[in-house]
Design a protein around this motif. Sequence first.
Motif, PDB file in Angstrom:
ATOM      1  N   ARG A  45     -19.392 -11.699  12.291  1.00 43.09           N
ATOM      2  CA  ARG A  45     -18.734 -10.993  11.204  1.00 43.09           C
ATOM      3  C   ARG A  45     -18.006 -11.961  10.284  1.00 43.09           C
ATOM      4  N   LYS A  46     -17.863 -11.570   9.040  1.00 44.06           N
ATOM      5  CA  LYS A  46     -17.199 -12.403   8.043  1.00 44.06           C
ATOM      6  C   LYS A  46     -15.709 -12.093   8.036  1.00 44.06           C
ATOM      7  N   LEU A  47     -14.906 -13.124   8.240  1.00 46.30           N
ATOM      8  CA  LEU A  47     -13.459 -12.956   8.254  1.00 46.30           C
ATOM      9  C   LEU A  47     -12.890 -13.121   6.851  1.00 46.30           C
ATOM     10  N   VAL A  48     -11.816 -12.379   6.573  1.00 47.00           N
ATOM     11  CA  VAL A  48     -11.176 -12.400   5.257  1.00 47.00           C
ATOM     12  C   VAL A  48      -9.864 -13.176   5.366  1.00 47.00           C
ATOM     13  N   GLU A  49      -9.692 -14.148   4.495  1.00 50.13           N
ATOM     14  CA  GLU A  49      -8.521 -15.027   4.543  1.00 50.13           C
ATOM     15  C   GLU A  49      -7.393 -14.495   3.654  1.00 50.13           C
ATOM     16  N   PRO A  50      -6.132 -14.760   4.045  1.00 46.14           N
ATOM     17  CA  PRO A  50      -5.012 -14.425   3.168  1.00 46.14           C
ATOM     18  C   PRO A  50      -4.962 -15.365   1.978  1.00 46.14           C
ATOM     19  N   VAL A  51      -4.334 -14.914   0.905  1.00 47.74           N
ATOM     20  CA  VAL A  51      -4.192 -15.757  -0.280  1.00 47.74           C
ATOM     21  C   VAL A  51      -2.706 -15.950  -0.588  1.00 47.74           C
ATOM     22  N   ARG A  52      -2.419 -17.030  -1.273  1.00 48.21           N
ATOM     23  CA  ARG A  52      -1.035 -17.323  -1.634  1.00 48.21           C
ATOM     24  C   ARG A  52      -0.549 -16.356  -2.713  1.00 48.21           C
ATOM     25  N   THR A  53       0.705 -15.970  -2.590  1.00 50.36           N
ATOM     26  CA  THR A  53       1.339 -15.137  -3.606  1.00 50.36           C
ATOM     27  C   THR A  53       2.752 -15.664  -3.845  1.00 50.36           C
ATOM     28  N   SER A  54       3.422 -15.079  -4.811  1.00 51.64           N
ATOM     29  CA  SER A  54       4.804 -15.456  -5.110  1.00 51.64           C
ATOM     30  C   SER A  54       5.653 -14.186  -5.176  1.00 51.64           C
ATOM     31  N   LEU A  55       6.949 -14.359  -5.264  1.00 54.03           N
ATOM     32  CA  LEU A  55       7.851 -13.202  -5.357  1.00 54.03           C
ATOM     33  C   LEU A  55       7.485 -12.302  -6.529  1.00 54.03           C
ATOM     34  N   ALA A  56       7.030 -12.907  -7.612  1.00 50.26           N
ATOM     35  CA  ALA A  56       6.685 -12.116  -8.805  1.00 50.26           C
ATOM     36  C   ALA A  56       5.555 -11.128  -8.528  1.00 50.26           C
ATOM     37  N   TRP A  58       5.258  -9.303  -6.011  1.00 51.82           N
ATOM     38  CA  TRP A  58       5.729  -8.206  -5.166  1.00 51.82           C
ATOM     39  C   TRP A  58       6.901  -7.458  -5.786  1.00 51.82           C
ATOM     40  N   THR A  59       7.091  -7.606  -7.092  1.00 49.03           N
ATOM     41  CA  THR A  59       8.215  -6.950  -7.768  1.00 49.03           C
ATOM     42  C   THR A  59       8.177  -5.436  -7.602  1.00 49.03           C
ATOM     43  N   ALA A  60       7.019  -4.834  -7.752  1.00 48.98           N
ATOM     44  CA  ALA A  60       6.911  -3.377  -7.646  1.00 48.98           C
ATOM     45  C   ALA A  60       7.188  -2.909  -6.227  1.00 48.98           C
ATOM     46  N   VAL A  61       6.736  -3.681  -5.227  1.00 45.46           N
ATOM     47  CA  VAL A  61       7.018  -3.343  -3.820  1.00 45.46           C
ATOM     48  C   VAL A  61       8.514  -3.420  -3.558  1.00 45.46           C
ATOM     49  N   ALA A  62       9.154  -4.472  -4.067  1.00 39.26           N
ATOM     50  CA  ALA A  62      10.595  -4.621  -3.881  1.00 39.26           C
ATOM     51  C   ALA A  62      11.350  -3.449  -4.512  1.00 39.26           C
ATOM     52  N   ARG A  63      10.887  -3.009  -5.677  1.00 41.74           N
ATOM     53  CA  ARG A  63      11.546  -1.902  -6.360  1.00 41.74           C
ATOM     54  C   ARG A  63      11.457  -0.618  -5.516  1.00 41.74           C
ATOM     55  N   VAL A  64      10.301  -0.382  -4.946  1.00 40.56           N
ATOM     56  CA  VAL A  64      10.118   0.822  -4.119  1.00 40.56           C
ATOM     57  C   VAL A  64      10.968   0.755  -2.852  1.00 40.56           C
ATOM     58  N   LEU A  65      10.994  -0.414  -2.206  1.00 38.00           N
ATOM     59  CA  LEU A  65      11.769  -0.557  -0.966  1.00 38.00           C
ATOM     60  C   LEU A  65      13.267  -0.616  -1.222  1.00 38.00           C
TER      61      LEU A  65
END
Length: 330
Positions: A45-56, A58-65
């Motif tokens: 099976r083909k594995l899916v790798e994580p990718v780099r992100t920054s705080l910017a 996740w702004t919408a997630v932070a707003r919801v939480l």
Amino acid sequence: MIAEDRQQDTSRRRVLAAAALAPMLAGVPTPARALAGGVARDRSRKLVEPVRTSLADWTAVARVLGRTGDMKRQVMYHTGLPRRDLRVVSHRVVVKPALALGSHVSFVRYADGGTLLMGDVVVTEQELQRFSDVLHQQGIEQTAIHKHLLSQTPDIWWTHVHAHGHDPVAIARGLRAAFDRTGTPPARPSAPPRPLDLDTAGIDAALRVKGVVDDGIYKSTFVRRETITDGDLVLPPGLGSTTAFNFQPLGHGRAAVNGDCVMIAGEVQNVLRALRRAGAELVELHNHGLRDEPRLFFTHFWAVGDAVGLARGLRRAVDATDVVPVAGAG
């Protein structure tokens, strides 16, 4: 008539057994997953790798939480939700939030555009069922329900949460709806760090890792060496696979230590013995996830005593597992 039915049933069972054995007798390989009871990794099976992100990102997630998180290892957006509203006592020790009452959730973006949520949430016994119901309604899985402490007052439970989808904000909304059924308090500014009444250099030397101060608690962390997967997703190092020792100062060099060790099956018994020899009390032996490969087990423990002496004993548990230190990462 009954005898005839039994004879026919026996014949059917023999036919089915022969059919099941036929591939093996004919030299046809049986899928490894079937032989291992569904736990062997499918190498094709083909594995899916994580990718780099920054705080910017996740702004919408932070707003919801309703609070801002931080980035860990450049791929995990992590948010802590400590239960500062609770006064929990275990073995006559008043437990600080950062010792064992720190709910936390992490979001990870993947190369296929999907997002994984994993976390560990602290709830009271009165909150547990309502919290669980909302998670189920929102399509968020529970992968563990367990204890971190012995003889605690009030009764506290820890539940691991898991979700995967292409809309992280929708996942965050579902999570927020569940948290709103608990007494989890709103975010507040972090207090400036204060010197700890602990020989942190001695703890570092004993455990052979540089710890970090978090809200009055000294934390030492290790992660598994292997690549850990959750289904087809490659988990970033440390996501759901850490050994963590938390030291709460009690004065005169003593500490209450709460934590857990991450293990594969072959390491479990050696770790349990090492913890007991170190003077720790065993709390739980369980899994945190449902689809992890290799299959991981965790044991939560509690100990009170000289902090450096406990650290020396706990190092033997570390040595019984295939982990590496995470200096200052918490």
